[in-house]
Design an enzyme around this catalytic site. Structure first.
Site, mmCIF file in Angstrom:
data_model
loop_
_atom_site.group_PDB
_atom_site.id
_atom_site.type_symbol
_atom_site.label_atom_id
_atom_site.label_comp_id
_atom_site.label_asym_id
_atom_site.label_seq_id
_atom_site.Cartn_x
_atom_site.Cartn_y
_atom_site.Cartn_z
ATOM 1 N N ASP A 22 0.828 -1.207 0.000
ATOM 2 C CA ASP A 22 0.000 0.000 0.000
ATOM 3 C C ASP A 22 0.866 1.263 0.000
ATOM 4 O OD1 ASP A 22 -2.100 -1.734 0.173
ATOM 5 O OD2 ASP A 22 -2.785 -1.065 2.148
ATOM 6 N N ASP A 23 0.239 2.374 -0.365
ATOM 7 C CA ASP A 23 0.771 3.726 -0.131
ATOM 8 C C ASP A 23 1.808 4.207 -1.131
ATOM 9 O OD1 ASP A 23 -0.868 3.770 2.100
ATOM 10 O OD2 ASP A 23 0.740 3.297 3.510
ATOM 11 N N HIS A 130 -7.294 3.478 1.384
ATOM 12 C CA HIS A 130 -6.397 3.903 2.447
ATOM 13 C C HIS A 130 -7.179 3.857 3.748
ATOM 14 C CE1 HIS A 130 -2.892 5.769 4.126
ATOM 15 N NE2 HIS A 130 -3.548 6.850 4.513
#
Length: 283
Positions: A22-23, A130
């Site tokens: 993620d991210d 998120h």
């Protein structure tokens, strides 16, 4: 790569798992860690924060990898972007009290999908959220509607439900169940009804504490429970970002994901990382 694949038919066959970082775009250290792990064949996919300050700079390198790229729908992290942005607790409360502005949610989803297309030149391979915001009431229906009708090529959608919990301490089992309980079942019903596929199970929830020793323990446990088509979520980084509260633990994740123990656990449990290049090994 569709994570919703048939099960392996015997214990001797390798099962494919989706390892998703993620991210991407949050900062240079996160992007560096993800790109290094991609080169090692230790990731299947990465989720893009389209408004992240490092996203545009590092996208050309990401597009040269074999990773799937998903939209990391963001309604809680401020990068100075326009539109809806609330602290997670406030967003959850508003969603469950039916106080979210649906116009704002729709506009935010549409803007992020448009920016994803502008940055990458394509639609997302999958979508997640998120802090898992994609599954919340008032968000999930608008997200599915924005992703297309019957004739659209549909991305797969992350399902945080059906976590593999055996062997984990109670505090991690509780956190995984709380995340799933915030909307996974509702999203699953709606997604399947309109033809979206999802992952079989979900791994990777923990408390972002303990450095390398703790993450090694959790990773060993997750991989021992993984089944074909599961998604293992991770948040690695290579290097320090003093503005990132999770920077030390992100580096611990990178070290474990890149290390020799990861290769051994995968082999021991007859797992392969979907989309990984088997010719590339970590040193």
């Amino acid at each position: 790569m569709n994570p919703d694949r048939p099960r392996a038919s015997s214990a001797s066959e390798y099962r494919r798992i989706v390892v998703c970082a993620d991210d991407f775009g949050m900062n240079a250290a996160v992007d560096a860690g993800i790109l290094r792990l991609a080169d090692l064949g230790r990731l299947s996919a990465t989720s893009l924060l389209v408004d992240g300050p490092a996203a545009q700079r590092d996208l050309p390198t990401l597009l040269d990898t074999r990773l799937q790229i998903g939209l990391h729908l963001n309604l809680t992290e401020s990068f100075g972007q326009p539109g809806l942005c609330l602290p997670l607790k406030s967003l959850i409360q508003a969603a469950y009290l039916r106080r979210l502005s649906l116009d704002q949610v729709r506009d935010s989803i549409g803007r992020q999908l448009d920016r994803f297309q502008a940055l990458t030149g394509r639609r997302p391979d999958y979508v997640d959220g998120h802090q898992h915001v994609h599954q919340l009431p008032g968000v999930r229906d608008l997200l599915l509607a924005a992703l297309g009708g019957d004739d659209a090529v549909k991305p797969w959608i992350r399902d945080t439900g059906r976590p593999r919990l055996a062997g984990l301490p109670w505090r991690l089992r509780l956190k995984a169940r709380v995340i799933a309980g915030l909307g996974a079942a509702g999203l699953r019903r709606r997604a399947r009804a309109v033809g979206f596929s999802q992952n079989s199970g979900f791994l990777g929830v923990y408390d972002f504490k303990g450095g390398i020793p703790a993450y090694e323990a959790w990773m060993s446990c997750w991989l021992s429970r993984a089944r074909d088509g599961d998604v293992l979520m991770c948040h690695p980084a290579w290097g320090v970002d003093p503005q990132d509260a999770l920077t030390s633990q992100r580096q611990a994740e990178y070290a474990v994901l890149a290390g020799a123990s990861m290769a051994r656990w995968l082999a021991d449990h007859h797992l392969t990382i979907a989309g990984a290049d088997p010719r590339k090994e970590s040193s």
